[in-house]
Design a protein around this motif. Structure first.
Motif, PDB file in Angstrom:
ATOM      1  N   LYS A  97       9.394  -9.889  -8.715  1.00 47.92           N
ATOM      2  CA  LYS A  97       8.603  -9.411  -7.577  1.00 47.92           C
ATOM      3  C   LYS A  97       8.251  -7.935  -7.650  1.00 47.92           C
ATOM      4  CE  LYS A  97      10.584 -12.733  -4.283  1.00 47.92           C
ATOM      5  NZ  LYS A  97      11.324 -12.872  -3.011  1.00 47.92           N
ATOM      6  N   ARG A  98       9.026  -7.142  -8.405  1.00 48.89           N
ATOM      7  CA  ARG A  98       8.879  -5.699  -8.288  1.00 48.89           C
ATOM      8  C   ARG A  98       7.514  -5.226  -8.752  1.00 48.89           C
ATOM      9  NH1 ARG A  98      13.139  -3.802 -12.973  1.00 48.89           N
ATOM     10  NH2 ARG A  98      12.115  -4.814 -14.714  1.00 48.89           N
ATOM     11  N   TRP A  99       6.971  -5.846  -9.834  1.00 53.89           N
ATOM     12  CA  TRP A  99       5.666  -5.382 -10.331  1.00 53.89           C
ATOM     13  C   TRP A  99       4.552  -5.773  -9.354  1.00 53.89           C
ATOM     14  CZ3 TRP A  99       5.114  -1.938 -13.992  1.00 53.89           C
ATOM     15  CH2 TRP A  99       6.131  -1.779 -14.928  1.00 53.89           C
ATOM     16  N   THR A 100       4.654  -6.982  -8.769  1.00 54.60           N
ATOM     17  CA  THR A 100       3.642  -7.404  -7.805  1.00 54.60           C
ATOM     18  C   THR A 100       3.679  -6.528  -6.564  1.00 54.60           C
ATOM     19  OG1 THR A 100       3.865  -9.674  -8.616  1.00 54.60           O
ATOM     20  CG2 THR A 100       2.792  -9.370  -6.494  1.00 54.60           C
ATOM     21  N   GLN A 101       4.897  -6.241  -6.064  1.00 47.65           N
ATOM     22  CA  GLN A 101       5.021  -5.381  -4.892  1.00 47.65           C
ATOM     23  C   GLN A 101       4.545  -3.963  -5.197  1.00 47.65           C
ATOM     24  OE1 GLN A 101       9.172  -5.834  -4.043  1.00 47.65           O
ATOM     25  NE2 GLN A 101       8.881  -7.677  -2.804  1.00 47.65           N
ATOM     26  N   SER A 102       4.843  -3.494  -6.396  1.00 47.26           N
ATOM     27  CA  SER A 102       4.399  -2.164  -6.786  1.00 47.26           C
ATOM     28  C   SER A 102       2.883  -2.086  -6.835  1.00 47.26           C
ATOM     29  CB  SER A 102       5.000  -1.802  -8.145  1.00 47.26           C
ATOM     30  OG  SER A 102       4.525  -0.558  -8.590  1.00 47.26           O
ATOM     31  N   ALA A 103       2.238  -3.130  -7.380  1.00 47.20           N
ATOM     32  CA  ALA A 103       0.771  -3.141  -7.430  1.00 47.20           C
ATOM     33  C   ALA A 103       0.174  -3.150  -6.024  1.00 47.20           C
ATOM     34  CB  ALA A 103       0.285  -4.346  -8.227  1.00 47.20           C
ATOM     35  N   ALA A 104       0.810  -3.906  -5.095  1.00 47.22           N
ATOM     36  CA  ALA A 104       0.315  -3.927  -3.712  1.00 47.22           C
ATOM     37  C   ALA A 104       0.450  -2.551  -3.066  1.00 47.22           C
ATOM     38  CB  ALA A 104       1.094  -4.972  -2.911  1.00 47.22           C
ATOM     39  N   ALA A 105       1.563  -1.856  -3.346  1.00 44.94           N
ATOM     40  CA  ALA A 105       1.730  -0.505  -2.801  1.00 44.94           C
ATOM     41  C   ALA A 105       0.687   0.453  -3.374  1.00 44.94           C
ATOM     42  CB  ALA A 105       3.142  -0.005  -3.089  1.00 44.94           C
ATOM     43  N   LEU A 106       0.371   0.304  -4.634  1.00 39.09           N
ATOM     44  CA  LEU A 106      -0.658   1.148  -5.243  1.00 39.09           C
ATOM     45  C   LEU A 106      -2.031   0.866  -4.652  1.00 39.09           C
ATOM     46  CD1 LEU A 106       0.476   1.014  -8.984  1.00 39.09           C
ATOM     47  CD2 LEU A 106       0.640   2.974  -7.440  1.00 39.09           C
ATOM     48  N   GLU A 107      -2.298  -0.414  -4.331  1.00 39.99           N
ATOM     49  CA  GLU A 107      -3.565  -0.761  -3.676  1.00 39.99           C
ATOM     50  C   GLU A 107      -3.698  -0.038  -2.337  1.00 39.99           C
ATOM     51  OE1 GLU A 107      -6.157  -2.513  -4.455  1.00 39.99           O
ATOM     52  OE2 GLU A 107      -5.643  -3.953  -6.024  1.00 39.99           O
ATOM     53  N   ARG A 108      -2.584   0.005  -1.596  1.00 38.80           N
ATOM     54  CA  ARG A 108      -2.614   0.673  -0.292  1.00 38.80           C
ATOM     55  C   ARG A 108      -2.831   2.180  -0.473  1.00 38.80           C
ATOM     56  NH1 ARG A 108       2.785  -1.077   2.561  1.00 38.80           N
ATOM     57  NH2 ARG A 108       1.892   0.128   4.275  1.00 38.80           N
ATOM     58  N   GLY A 109      -2.147   2.755  -1.438  1.00 41.39           N
ATOM     59  CA  GLY A 109      -2.308   4.178  -1.674  1.00 41.39           C
ATOM     60  C   GLY A 109      -3.703   4.531  -2.141  1.00 41.39           C
ATOM     61  N   CYS A 110      -4.267   3.695  -3.007  1.00 40.45           N
ATOM     62  CA  CYS A 110      -5.623   3.948  -3.501  1.00 40.45           C
ATOM     63  C   CYS A 110      -6.641   3.793  -2.387  1.00 40.45           C
ATOM     64  CB  CYS A 110      -5.925   2.996  -4.661  1.00 40.45           C
ATOM     65  SG  CYS A 110      -7.538   3.247  -5.425  1.00 40.45           S
ATOM     66  N   GLY A 111      -6.424   2.782  -1.533  1.00 37.31           N
ATOM     67  CA  GLY A 111      -7.331   2.610  -0.402  1.00 37.31           C
ATOM     68  C   GLY A 111      -7.272   3.766   0.576  1.00 37.31           C
ATOM     69  N   GLY A 112      -6.125   4.443   0.624  1.00 34.54           N
ATOM     70  CA  GLY A 112      -5.988   5.588   1.511  1.00 34.54           C
ATOM     71  C   GLY A 112      -6.507   6.887   0.928  1.00 34.54           C
ATOM     72  N   GLY A 113      -7.008   6.839  -0.304  1.00 32.92           N
ATOM     73  CA  GLY A 113      -7.611   8.028  -0.886  1.00 32.92           C
ATOM     74  C   GLY A 113      -6.733   8.795  -1.842  1.00 32.92           C
ATOM     75  N   SER A 114      -5.623   8.206  -2.301  1.00 33.95           N
ATOM     76  CA  SER A 114      -4.760   8.883  -3.259  1.00 33.95           C
ATOM     77  C   SER A 114      -5.270   8.607  -4.676  1.00 33.95           C
ATOM     78  CB  SER A 114      -3.315   8.383  -3.113  1.00 33.95           C
ATOM     79  OG  SER A 114      -2.507   8.878  -4.152  1.00 33.95           O
ATOM     80  N   TRP A 115      -5.768   9.652  -5.326  1.00 34.72           N
ATOM     81  CA  TRP A 115      -6.323   9.427  -6.663  1.00 34.72           C
ATOM     82  C   TRP A 115      -5.228   9.104  -7.681  1.00 34.72           C
ATOM     83  CZ3 TRP A 115      -5.058  12.179 -11.002  1.00 34.72           C
ATOM     84  CH2 TRP A 115      -4.422  13.408 -10.834  1.00 34.72           C
TER      85      TRP A 115
END
Length: 555
Positions: free
Chosen positions: A473-491
């Protein structure tokens, strides 16, 4: 006269033998043993402690193996395809199979390490190749190309083709790899490795008995010969078929215990002791390197535990700095000088709030830290720090650690080595203890809360997810967290997510998505990062001198 000549000749011969260099005798002895004196001394196998039999089941329908399926000895190898030690271990496997023949089978179990980015996906690829009986071909191809650039997911198909997969088999391999068909099997092997104590790679189990590390072939041969003799005796005594011997051996095996059974002698004399010294319920001994943040963290948590339970817990610290000339390190000398004045633990506590001092070589920095630790005599501390009077005590602690095969941060509970984390130790001694305010789960929850409040902090949350949690699960959860960060404008989150799509970790492999994310990073950073290279201007064509009318010398 003739008799006298013979006597003188014999005496001369004896004299020559007496004056001959010692190498002559060594050559004669070596010739009798069938080897050359230039080969050096014969290698002596490092003795292998048989230890307990671990319960390591094998399934020949799902596991990759070499050798006779009904062999008397089973060598289960936990390894990965991106580690240099596993690559060096291949020669030992080949020699052992050649030497023992039908009496040995080698079973491969997957233990990808978290710090190797592509190891988990490469294990899945090898299992996909196993469907086409090409596991060992792809294994050999990948393990000889261990760099990150060579093991990227987009290159796996090329490696599979080079290993021998073609046509319909290659297409099926691609479908298997993209769908991550064997993700759960790799995760199951990782879980089994934890149950039997295979924390690193390579780890071998010869009929259930552990041989840790990439040891020499002679050591492995000694272990296999010992287990082969025992297996033959068991087969005769129980009247078992060869194929049933291994299951009978491991059926009574055990699982790995974090607390070793062997009790080591760890006296309190010479140690930095926190707590009472008599009638101690829990004596915790740790080896500390003040330059290591990991070791300082362990010491700080154990110090909090002792202060929470002062009547039951006594904490003792030994010096074990890392490095060839470790006793010269200012940090360890400062700790030893504080220990002389009874302020070792106070110095550790002060250093926790000032970690930048840990690698300082300036005496002024350590003097200021000693003042924060309330050292009774700062002048005496300075004299001790510059004089090196504590070097002998540090050397003695280092020698003790090497005798015990301890590492920086190792913990012993009442003389027995603890093999888990310090949080697990605290939980086992005092379930639900409030000392665990900085455990991994708490830190993960804090990182998640920070990500919810500020998308710029989702990158830290994603990184923490990759380091802990369930492997599946860790890689899938990590990718979801990165999606949220990218959507919030974190380059930075967008850049890490682009690499995730490039590597196929937690998401489907998609180079088009990676290009889109790179373009977003370029836009967010205003052309500073991940931008496509600018096309170079075409060079102006040079005029042909044959048609240069302004040069009258050319026609």
């Amino acid at each position: 006269m003739e008799l006298l000549t013979r006597i003188l000749t014999c005496a001369g011969a004896l004299g020559l033998l007496w004056l001959a260099p010692p190498e002559a005798g060594a050559k004669a002895k070596a010739a009798k043993r069938g080897r050359k004196a230039s080969d050096g001394p014969a290698k002596v196998d490092r003795p292998v402690d048989p230890g307990p039999v671990y319960k390591v089941p094998v399934d020949l329908e799902r596991d990759a193996f070499k050798g006779n399926p009904s062999a008397l000895v089973t060598w289960v190898l936990f390894c990965e395809l991106q580690d240099p030690s596993c690559a060096r271990f291949r020669s030992s496997i080949g020699k052992a199979r050649e030497y023992f023949g039908a009496d040995l089978r080698v079973v491969f179990k997957h233990r990808p390490m978290s710090w190797h980015a592509h190891a988990h996906r490469n294990s899945e690829a090898a299992l996909c190749a196993l469907e086409h009986d090409m596991f060992w071909e792809l294994h050999d191809w990948l393990i000889t190309r261990r760099s990150n650039a060579q093991q990227k997911p987009q290159k796996i198909l090329g490696h599979a083709r080079s290993a021998g997969l073609t046509g319909a088999a290659l297409k099926e391999f691609e479908r298997c790899y993209v769908s991550r068909r064997y993700d759960r099997q790799v995760a199951a092997d990782i879980a089994m490795a934890g149950r039997v104590g295979a924390r690193g790679v390579p780890n071998s189990y010869i009929n259930g008995r552990m041989v840790r590390g990439a040891v020499r072939y002679e050591t492995m041969r000694t272990a296999i010969e010992r287990e082969l003799t025992a297996a033959r005796a068991l087969a005769r005594r129980k009247k078992l078929a060869d194929g049933d011997v291994y299951a009978a051996i491991v059926s009574k095996g055990v699982y790995y215990s974090k607390l070793s059974q062997k009790v080591e002698r760890l006296p309190l004399k010479g140690a930095a002791v926190l707590g009472k010294t008599k009638k101690v319920k829990h004596l915790l001994t740790t080896f500390v390197d003040l330059r290591s943040s990991w070791s300082r963290m362990i010491a700080a948590k154990l110090m909090d535990l002792q202060r929470a339970h002062p009547d039951e817990v006594t904490l003792a610290a030994r010096h074990f700095p890392m490095g060839r000339r470790a006793y010269d390190m200012p940090a360890q000398r400062a700790a030893a000088c504080a220990q002389v004045q009874g302020r070792f633990w106070e110095l550790v506590h002060a250093l926790t709030g000032n970690p930048e001092v840990a690698r300082s070589a300036r005496a002024a920095d350590w003097r200021a830290l000693a003042q924060k630790a309330n050292v009774p005599s700062v002048a005496g501390f300075d004299l001790c720090l510059t004089g090196g009077g504590t070097d002998a005590a540090i050397r003695a602690d280092v020698a003790m650690a090497r005798r015990l095969r301890a590492r920086s941060g190792s913990v012993f509970l009442n003389g027995r080595r603890w093999g888990g984390s310090v949080d697990q130790l605290i939980e086992s001694l005092y379930p639900g203890s409030k000392v665990q305010n900085d455990t991994a789960s708490t830190m993960l929850a804090r990182a998640k809360t920070a990500c919810d409040a500020d998308r710029e902090k989702c990158l830290s949350y994603a990184s923490r997810l990759r380091r802990q949690g369930e492997p599946t699960k860790r890689w899938t959860q990590s990718a979801a967290a990165l999606e949220r960060g990218c959507g919030g404008g974190s380059w930075k989150a967008c850049a890490r997510l682009a690499d995730t799509y490039r590597d196929g970790n937690g998401v489907a492999f998609d180079l088009q998505k990676k290009k889109q994310l790179d373009a977003r990073v370029c836009a967010l950073t205003k052309g500073k990062h991940r931008c496509p290279p600018k096309p170079k201007p075409k060079p102006k064509p040079k005029p042909d001198p044959r048609y240069d009318f302004f040069n009258p010398g050319v026609r």
